[in-house]
Design an enzyme around this catalytic site. Sequence first.
Site, PDB file in Angstrom:
ATOM      1  N   CYS A 149       0.842  -1.209   0.000  1.00  5.77           N
ATOM      2  CA  CYS A 149       0.000   0.000   0.000  1.00  5.77           C
ATOM      3  C   CYS A 149       0.872   1.251   0.000  1.00  5.77           C
ATOM      4  CB  CYS A 149      -0.923   0.002   1.226  1.00  5.77           C
ATOM      5  SG  CYS A 149      -1.813   1.561   1.469  1.00  5.77           S
ATOM      6  N   CYS A 185       0.414   3.247   3.556  1.00  9.49           N
ATOM      7  CA  CYS A 185       0.742   2.698   4.874  1.00  9.49           C
ATOM      8  C   CYS A 185       2.055   3.284   5.393  1.00  9.49           C
ATOM      9  CB  CYS A 185       0.837   1.177   4.795  1.00  9.49           C
ATOM     10  SG  CYS A 185      -0.757   0.325   4.870  1.00  9.49           S
ATOM     11  N   HIS A 199      -4.496   0.139   7.962  1.00 11.91           N
ATOM     12  CA  HIS A 199      -4.958  -0.083   6.603  1.00 11.91           C
ATOM     13  C   HIS A 199      -6.373  -0.663   6.569  1.00 11.91           C
ATOM     14  CE1 HIS A 199      -4.388  -0.842   2.284  1.00 11.91           C
ATOM     15  NE2 HIS A 199      -4.942  -2.022   2.470  1.00 11.91           N
ATOM     16  N   ASN A 203     -13.361  10.180  -1.028  1.00  7.76           N
ATOM     17  CA  ASN A 203     -14.074   9.160  -1.793  1.00  7.76           C
ATOM     18  C   ASN A 203     -13.868   7.835  -1.081  1.00  7.76           C
ATOM     19  OD1 ASN A 203     -14.895  10.914  -3.879  1.00  7.76           O
ATOM     20  ND2 ASN A 203     -12.926  10.709  -4.891  1.00  7.76           N
ATOM     21  N   SER A 207      -9.105   4.762  -5.365  1.00  5.80           N
ATOM     22  CA  SER A 207      -8.061   3.903  -5.932  1.00  5.80           C
ATOM     23  C   SER A 207      -7.254   3.162  -4.881  1.00  5.80           C
ATOM     24  CB  SER A 207      -7.110   4.749  -6.800  1.00  5.80           C
ATOM     25  OG  SER A 207      -6.485   5.758  -6.012  1.00  5.80           O
ATOM     26  N   HIS A 240      -6.955   2.292   1.784  1.00 10.38           N
ATOM     27  CA  HIS A 240      -6.434   2.863   3.028  1.00 10.38           C
ATOM     28  C   HIS A 240      -7.237   4.118   3.363  1.00 10.38           C
ATOM     29  CE1 HIS A 240      -2.961   3.166   5.902  1.00 10.38           C
ATOM     30  NE2 HIS A 240      -3.507   4.362   6.031  1.00 10.38           N
ATOM     31  N   HIS A 243      -8.360   7.553   3.774  1.00 10.93           N
ATOM     32  CA  HIS A 243      -7.729   8.827   3.456  1.00 10.93           C
ATOM     33  C   HIS A 243      -8.690   9.736   2.713  1.00 10.93           C
ATOM     34  CE1 HIS A 243      -7.355   6.939  -0.502  1.00 10.93           C
ATOM     35  NE2 HIS A 243      -7.078   8.132  -1.006  1.00 10.93           N
ATOM     36  N   GLN A 249      -8.574  13.944   0.587  1.00 12.54           N
ATOM     37  CA  GLN A 249      -7.688  14.841  -0.129  1.00 12.54           C
ATOM     38  C   GLN A 249      -8.069  16.299   0.128  1.00 12.54           C
ATOM     39  OE1 GLN A 249      -6.521  13.751  -4.224  1.00 12.54           O
ATOM     40  NE2 GLN A 249      -7.895  11.982  -4.048  1.00 12.54           N
TER      41      GLN A 249
END
Length: 364
Positions: free
Chosen positions: A52, A55, A124, A164, A172, A175, A177, A179
């Site tokens: 990943c 990670c 993760h 998202n 995509s 993990h 997250h 933006q």
Amino acid sequence: MSEFSFTDHSHRRFNPLTQSWVLCSPHRAKRPWLGQTEESATDERPTFDPKCYLCPGNTRATGTRNEQYTSTYVFTNDYAAVHENQPMCTHEDIEQVAGSSANDLFRVESVCGTCKVVCFSPRHDLTLPELCVREITKVVCAWQQVYTELSANPEIKYVQLFENKGAAMGCSNPHPHGQAWALSHVPSEPAQEISSFRAYRQTHGECLLCSYVAAELVNSKTESTNRIIVQNDSFMVVVPFWAVWPFEAMIVAKQHTQSISDLSDAMARDLASAMRELTIRYDNLFECSFPYSMGLHQAPTATYEDGVCCHLHLHFYPPLLRSAEVRKFLVGFEMMAEPQRDLTAEQAAARLRALSPVHYKSRV
């Protein structure tokens, strides 16, 4: 002829934020479904994935190594949609794509900025609803820091924070997250909302969302008009009267708050709690990792004159409709005419409100 029923008869609802309409067709929820089904997302992931890119300690595709972070982690996106330094687009440049007769029909603007990745957790295998309030509060604090730092650049006009979640929403990497995109212009969606805020204040002398929060608090006293899912001292979680997506929700500051940087420590914790309570109910609805796109709409940066009109709120747009495998598609009529939904906002709110606040994975 029978009396009109909001649960059986078609009607349109107006969205004052975007100045648009949505067609509600609640009777269509009864139709059989033979269309596309989604694969249920697997909930089994390792706590750490050596492959990943997000990670802790792993090397990203560009060769940069992540820190051994233990909480939130912010870094500049290796594949940013915009860049801080690039040449301006001149009239001569525009003629290369628009021809020598370039006019208002062929408008181009150069866009500068930067993009950040905000990792919510080093784990993760977790998603936002599986984090505790303290951990989500750290995410909110990271958003505050990112917004404040990026807003200090006089070239930046807007900071869009978003997440998202799930492959169904184009994520995509699983993990946890989100933006932050900082741009040299105010994007179309928040720009339309700001225009609506400004117009409403000029006409009514008060904030559009402050008025909406007050009205929904009154509406919540009657079951048939109750669209509030949950609330706390600082924030209301509501299915908007004008919702488009099946289980769309909005988290709205109860007091007039222009941006996330204006939140006190207590308000930051309340926002974290509201996000957790909503996303837990999302996961519990079909007992799956519920996909959605989420974004914060708030005041542009300090150089923008209409910031005082803005009211902090978060939009959640989840696509699932009938089950973990059946999603809503905005196609055909929705693309060519106007948005349409198959259940009312009141029905969606009642279903979400009735769900347990305890995540289904944690039940004994």
